[in-house]
Enzyme design. Structure first.
Site: not given
Length: 305
Positions: A11, A81-82, A128-130, A147-148, A153, A240
């Site tokens: 990406s 974070k991943d 889900l956190r957001r 996603r993406g 996005r 997640c």
């Protein structure tokens, strides 16, 4: 070592981060050749389902780790974070770079802030956190999975599929999209993902040559903060699949950690915070996790609660 091969996702954001690491390594070690080894992970290929449904963020690591085990790469660059709270196999974090903006970004073409969205507006985020924190603030909004990569996005927002989307400030800033940020969603009201904004270099455990090359990029103050956040998440067995957020600040040799556990469906939020000496960030993380448990976090953490 005269050459270091860095595995990376393909990406635009992942490539930016890996190029950034490569540039820092070349400055720290003049004459070192740094080669990027781009690859697509399962998490990149499956875009029609939420991450929580296909195994979590660890899906972004596996192919990169296999490349290291097979000798096709010497290290891998990740958004921290991943990275799972515990690494599988013979791997370690060789360096954690200085953290960029850790907060979330409210992005919209027409509206200045989440409070300005019309009733029932569609907001895109796959986190889900957001979703839990947005629902707590605005239970009337329609939350839809998104996603993406960052460009994909933003294109969906510009095409009118959403009134607003929520992304990480750091990703937008790194790709030159800072002007798309209409407002920061910041503490104490809105907490980011654990370790959001930090870049990590993963390497084979015991690879002294790679560890030595990466050492100058390590940022101790950032590492202390994210160690507290990750210890909190690990204690709660967070992934997640569960909306957990945490953010630590560091000043005068003391850490302050804020954290929350939420429910993406109802918007229920449990919050806890504490301060301690920076000498043992993991203990602070465990203490805040224990406070969240005392408030009833286990109920929200239970699958299918």
């Amino acid at each position: 070592m005269k050459k270091l091969r860095l595995a990376t996702r393909e990406s635009a954001l992942a490539l930016w981060q890996t190029e950034h690491v490569a540039a820092r390594l070349r400055i720290a070690h003049p004459g070192l050749e740094v080669e990027l080894v781009p690859m697509t992970t399962r998490g990149d290929r499956i875009l029609d389902r939420p991450l929580a449904d296909i195994g979590g963020k660890g899906l972004f690591l596996k192919e990169l780790e296999v490349a290291m085990l097979e000798g096709r790469a010497d290290a891998a660059v990740h958004s921290l974070k991943d990275v799972p709270m515990e690494l599988d196999g013979p791997f370690t974090l060789a360096a954690i770079l200085e953290r960029a903006d850790a907060f979330d970004a409210f992005v919209s073409s027409r509206h200045a802030h989440i409070d300005a969205l019309p009733v029932g507006a569609r907001v895109g985020t796959s986190s889900l956190r957001r979703q839990a924190q947005i629902r707590a603030l605005r239970p009337d909004l329609q939350l839809r999975d998104l996603r993406g990569n960052v460009n994909t996005r933003l294109a969906k927002l510009d095409a009118g599929e959403f009134a607003a989307i929520v992304l990480a400030c750091a990703g937008l800033e790194r790709l030159g999209f800072d002007k798309r940020i209409r407002a920061e969603l910041a503490p104490p009201q809105f907490l980011p993902a654990v370790a959001q904004g930090a870049i990590a270099i993963e390497a084979r455990d015991g690879d002294a040559d790679v560890a030595a090359l990466c050492a100058p990029l390590h940022h101790p103050a950032t590492a202390v903060r994210v160690r507290a956040e990750r210890a909190m998440n690990l204690t709660l067995h967070g992934s997640c699949q569960v909306p957990i957020a945490g953010f630590a600040t560091f000043a005068d040799d003391h850490l302050h950690l804020r954290a929350l556990v939420g429910d993406a469906a109802s918007g229920e939020i449990l919050r806890a915070e504490a301060s301690a000496s920076a000498g043992d960030p993991e203990s602070l993380g465990r203490a805040v996790a224990a406070e969240l448990r005392a408030l009833g976090a286990d109920r929200l953490l239970r699958p299918g609660h």
